[in-house]
Design a protein around this motif. Sequence first.
Motif, PDB file in Angstrom:
ATOM      1  N   LYS A  11       0.847  -1.186   0.000  1.00  0.00           N
ATOM      2  CA  LYS A  11       0.000   0.000   0.000  1.00  0.00           C
ATOM      3  C   LYS A  11       0.892   1.249   0.000  1.00  0.00           C
ATOM      4  N   GLY A  12       0.486   2.249  -0.761  1.00  0.00           N
ATOM      5  CA  GLY A  12       1.236   3.505  -0.766  1.00  0.00           C
ATOM      6  C   GLY A  12       0.770   4.398   0.369  1.00  0.00           C
ATOM      7  N   GLY A  13       1.597   5.358   0.723  1.00  0.00           N
ATOM      8  CA  GLY A  13       1.188   6.366   1.703  1.00  0.00           C
ATOM      9  C   GLY A  13       1.074   5.874   3.127  1.00  0.00           C
ATOM     10  N   VAL A  14       1.773   4.797   3.460  1.00  0.00           N
ATOM     11  CA  VAL A  14       1.689   4.276   4.831  1.00  0.00           C
ATOM     12  C   VAL A  14       2.915   4.661   5.671  1.00  0.00           C
ATOM     13  N   GLY A  15       3.859   5.370   5.045  1.00  0.00           N
ATOM     14  CA  GLY A  15       5.023   5.833   5.819  1.00  0.00           C
ATOM     15  C   GLY A  15       6.301   5.036   5.597  1.00  0.00           C
ATOM     16  N   LYS A  16       6.369   4.298   4.500  1.00  0.00           N
ATOM     17  CA  LYS A  16       7.609   3.540   4.218  1.00  0.00           C
ATOM     18  C   LYS A  16       8.807   4.483   4.079  1.00  0.00           C
ATOM     19  N   SER A  17       8.681   5.432   3.154  1.00  0.00           N
ATOM     20  CA  SER A  17       9.826   6.307   2.873  1.00  0.00           C
ATOM     21  C   SER A  17      10.168   7.166   4.091  1.00  0.00           C
ATOM     22  N   THR A  18       9.157   7.651   4.770  1.00  0.00           N
ATOM     23  CA  THR A  18       9.387   8.451   5.979  1.00  0.00           C
ATOM     24  C   THR A  18      10.146   7.632   7.017  1.00  0.00           C
ATOM     25  N   THR A  19       9.787   6.372   7.119  1.00  0.00           N
ATOM     26  CA  THR A  19      10.447   5.487   8.089  1.00  0.00           C
ATOM     27  C   THR A  19      11.904   5.236   7.702  1.00  0.00           C
ATOM     28  N   THR A 184       1.876   3.673  11.900  1.00  0.00           N
ATOM     29  CA  THR A 184       2.272   5.042  11.575  1.00  0.00           C
ATOM     30  C   THR A 184       1.027   5.923  11.514  1.00  0.00           C
ATOM     31  N   MET A 185       1.244   7.210  11.570  1.00  0.00           N
ATOM     32  CA  MET A 185       0.149   8.198  11.523  1.00  0.00           C
ATOM     33  C   MET A 185      -0.923   7.796  12.524  1.00  0.00           C
ATOM     34  N   TYR A 186      -0.447   7.385  13.671  1.00  0.00           N
ATOM     35  CA  TYR A 186      -1.305   6.761  14.659  1.00  0.00           C
ATOM     36  C   TYR A 186      -2.008   7.800  15.526  1.00  0.00           C
ATOM     37  N   LYS A 212       4.678   3.588  18.481  1.00  0.00           N
ATOM     38  CA  LYS A 212       3.758   3.941  17.408  1.00  0.00           C
ATOM     39  C   LYS A 212       4.161   5.349  16.939  1.00  0.00           C
ATOM     40  N   ILE A 213       4.140   5.542  15.639  1.00  0.00           N
ATOM     41  CA  ILE A 213       4.500   6.866  15.122  1.00  0.00           C
ATOM     42  C   ILE A 213       3.219   7.700  15.025  1.00  0.00           C
ATOM     43  N   PRO A 214       3.122   8.796  15.752  1.00  0.00           N
ATOM     44  CA  PRO A 214       1.898   9.591  15.691  1.00  0.00           C
ATOM     45  C   PRO A 214       1.828  10.368  14.379  1.00  0.00           C
ATOM     46  N   ARG A 215       0.632  10.799  14.025  1.00  0.00           N
ATOM     47  CA  ARG A 215       0.523  11.744  12.922  1.00  0.00           C
ATOM     48  C   ARG A 215       1.168  13.043  13.386  1.00  0.00           C
ATOM     49  N   ASN A 216       2.112  13.524  12.624  1.00  0.00           N
ATOM     50  CA  ASN A 216       2.865  14.692  13.074  1.00  0.00           C
ATOM     51  C   ASN A 216       3.219  15.546  11.857  1.00  0.00           C
ATOM     52  N   ARG A 218       5.307  17.860  11.346  1.00  0.00           N
ATOM     53  CA  ARG A 218       6.733  18.059  11.072  1.00  0.00           C
ATOM     54  C   ARG A 218       7.288  16.932  10.199  1.00  0.00           C
ATOM     55  N   LEU A 219       6.772  15.713  10.413  1.00  0.00           N
ATOM     56  CA  LEU A 219       7.205  14.582   9.585  1.00  0.00           C
ATOM     57  C   LEU A 219       6.793  14.790   8.127  1.00  0.00           C
ATOM     58  N   SER A 220       5.635  15.407   7.926  1.00  0.00           N
ATOM     59  CA  SER A 220       5.176  15.600   6.547  1.00  0.00           C
ATOM     60  C   SER A 220       5.819  16.831   5.912  1.00  0.00           C
ATOM     61  N   GLU A 221       6.298  17.755   6.727  1.00  0.00           N
ATOM     62  CA  GLU A 221       6.950  18.953   6.175  1.00  0.00           C
ATOM     63  C   GLU A 221       8.410  18.706   5.810  1.00  0.00           C
ATOM     64  N   ALA A 222       9.060  17.851   6.591  1.00  0.00           N
ATOM     65  CA  ALA A 222      10.507  17.668   6.449  1.00  0.00           C
ATOM     66  C   ALA A 222      10.959  17.345   5.009  1.00  0.00           C
ATOM     67  N   PRO A 223      10.245  16.432   4.276  1.00  0.00           N
ATOM     68  CA  PRO A 223      10.730  16.073   2.933  1.00  0.00           C
ATOM     69  C   PRO A 223      10.813  17.266   1.981  1.00  0.00           C
ATOM     70  N   SER A 224       9.932  18.243   2.119  1.00  0.00           N
ATOM     71  CA  SER A 224       9.968  19.372   1.190  1.00  0.00           C
ATOM     72  C   SER A 224      11.183  20.258   1.462  1.00  0.00           C
TER      73      SER A 224
HETATM   74  P1  ADP Z   1       4.989   5.557   1.527  1.00  0.00           P
HETATM   75  O1  ADP Z   1       6.459   5.584   1.316  1.00  0.00           O
HETATM   76  O2  ADP Z   1       4.518   4.326   2.231  1.00  0.00           O
HETATM   77  O3  ADP Z   1       4.213   5.814   0.273  1.00  0.00           O
HETATM   78  P2  ADP Z   1       5.403   8.099   2.842  1.00  0.00           P
HETATM   79  O4  ADP Z   1       6.447   7.878   3.870  1.00  0.00           O
HETATM   80  O5  ADP Z   1       5.816   8.754   1.574  1.00  0.00           O
HETATM   81  O6  ADP Z   1       4.635   6.752   2.543  1.00  0.00           O
HETATM   82  O7  ADP Z   1       4.243   8.931   3.539  1.00  0.00           O
HETATM   83  C1  ADP Z   1       3.090   9.342   2.793  1.00  0.00           C
HETATM   84  C2  ADP Z   1       2.800  10.803   3.119  1.00  0.00           C
HETATM   85  O8  ADP Z   1       2.454  10.947   4.493  1.00  0.00           O
HETATM   86  C3  ADP Z   1       3.984  11.718   2.890  1.00  0.00           C
HETATM   87  O9  ADP Z   1       3.507  12.949   2.437  1.00  0.00           O
HETATM   88  C4  ADP Z   1       4.598  11.862   4.263  1.00  0.00           C
HETATM   89  O10 ADP Z   1       5.289  13.075   4.421  1.00  0.00           O
HETATM   90  C5  ADP Z   1       3.388  11.770   5.166  1.00  0.00           C
HETATM   91  N1  ADP Z   1       3.660  11.132   6.465  1.00  0.00           N
HETATM   92  C6  ADP Z   1       4.333   9.980   6.689  1.00  0.00           C
HETATM   93  N2  ADP Z   1       4.332   9.659   7.991  1.00  0.00           N
HETATM   94  C7  ADP Z   1       3.637  10.649   8.630  1.00  0.00           C
HETATM   95  C8  ADP Z   1       3.274  10.899   9.994  1.00  0.00           C
HETATM   96  N3  ADP Z   1       3.617  10.063  10.972  1.00  0.00           N
HETATM   97  N4  ADP Z   1       2.554  12.014  10.257  1.00  0.00           N
HETATM   98  C9  ADP Z   1       2.191  12.846   9.261  1.00  0.00           C
HETATM   99  N5  ADP Z   1       2.487  12.683   7.979  1.00  0.00           N
HETATM  100  C10 ADP Z   1       3.204  11.591   7.645  1.00  0.00           C
END
Ligand code: ADP
Length: 268
Positions: A11-19, A184-186, A212-216, A218-224
Amino acid sequence: MGKIIAVANQKGGVGKSTTVVSLAAYFGMRGKRVLCIDTDSQGNTTTGLGISKRELTCSTYDVLIGRARIQDAILETESENVSLVPAVSALAGAEIDLVELENRVSRLKAALMTCRDDYDFLLIDCPPSLSLVTLNGLVAADTVLIPMTAEFLAMEGLSQLAETIRLVKSRYNPNLTLEGILFTMYDARLNLAEQVVAEVKQYFPGEVFQTKIPRNVRLSEAPSHGKPVFSYDRGSKGAEAYELLGHEILGEPLVVEKRTRHFLFPRK
Ligand code: ADP
Ligand code: MG
């Protein structure tokens, strides 16, 4: 010989890359030598570590199809001790190229065998599919870390992934084990989230990370900003959670307090 962890979920968007980015940065800060291998054509780990995809001449794609040695694709990043094999969009075509090639599921493994001694951790960011590229990640790995969100029908996707892992284990990689399942995004306030966690724990006893990784935000802002959360906002809840995950993987006590203070007021 470094430990190879595949971070996978179809599944996409579950936090793989962020992790991958966050754990790599944390381990690197702790003095571990880390290699991230971005195998997703979207390249979120690549951008998340501050590497611009436009200037790349050599990527995971070239390594998979045998056009380059992995040593020629490895880049240093701005994060301490973190190196990267970057992804470019051409990687989307790897699926088709791989079908034609010999050893099509063990090509990444072969490449990593030539460099794993140089690192303590090798983190593979898998694409959001159960494709040949993902199989390459699972075949190369010692363990699989599965990030997932606590949503309706989450178990269904997880069962499918577990089935794929079993298949890889029986056919190609008998020593493959689970590193753990990471929520993630818990949001602990949601009843549904709690129910999903309970259900997953029932099917995978002892495999769910305590952290558990909370929804945060800052985690979503950092990649930009092309930065891991630890460089972007090390005092954030997101950084704290990934630090705890790091402790859990390293088999350390789950306390963050002292080191967080140290983060906020670094010693000279
Ligand atoms: P995947 O690699 O599984 O597709 P991403 O790591 O790219 O997932 O995360 C999907 C989106 O959610 C990205 O925009 C990312 O910045 C955001 N995101 C990931 N983890 C969190 C979190 N714990 N809280 C808020 N946003 C998150
Ligand atoms: Mg991703």
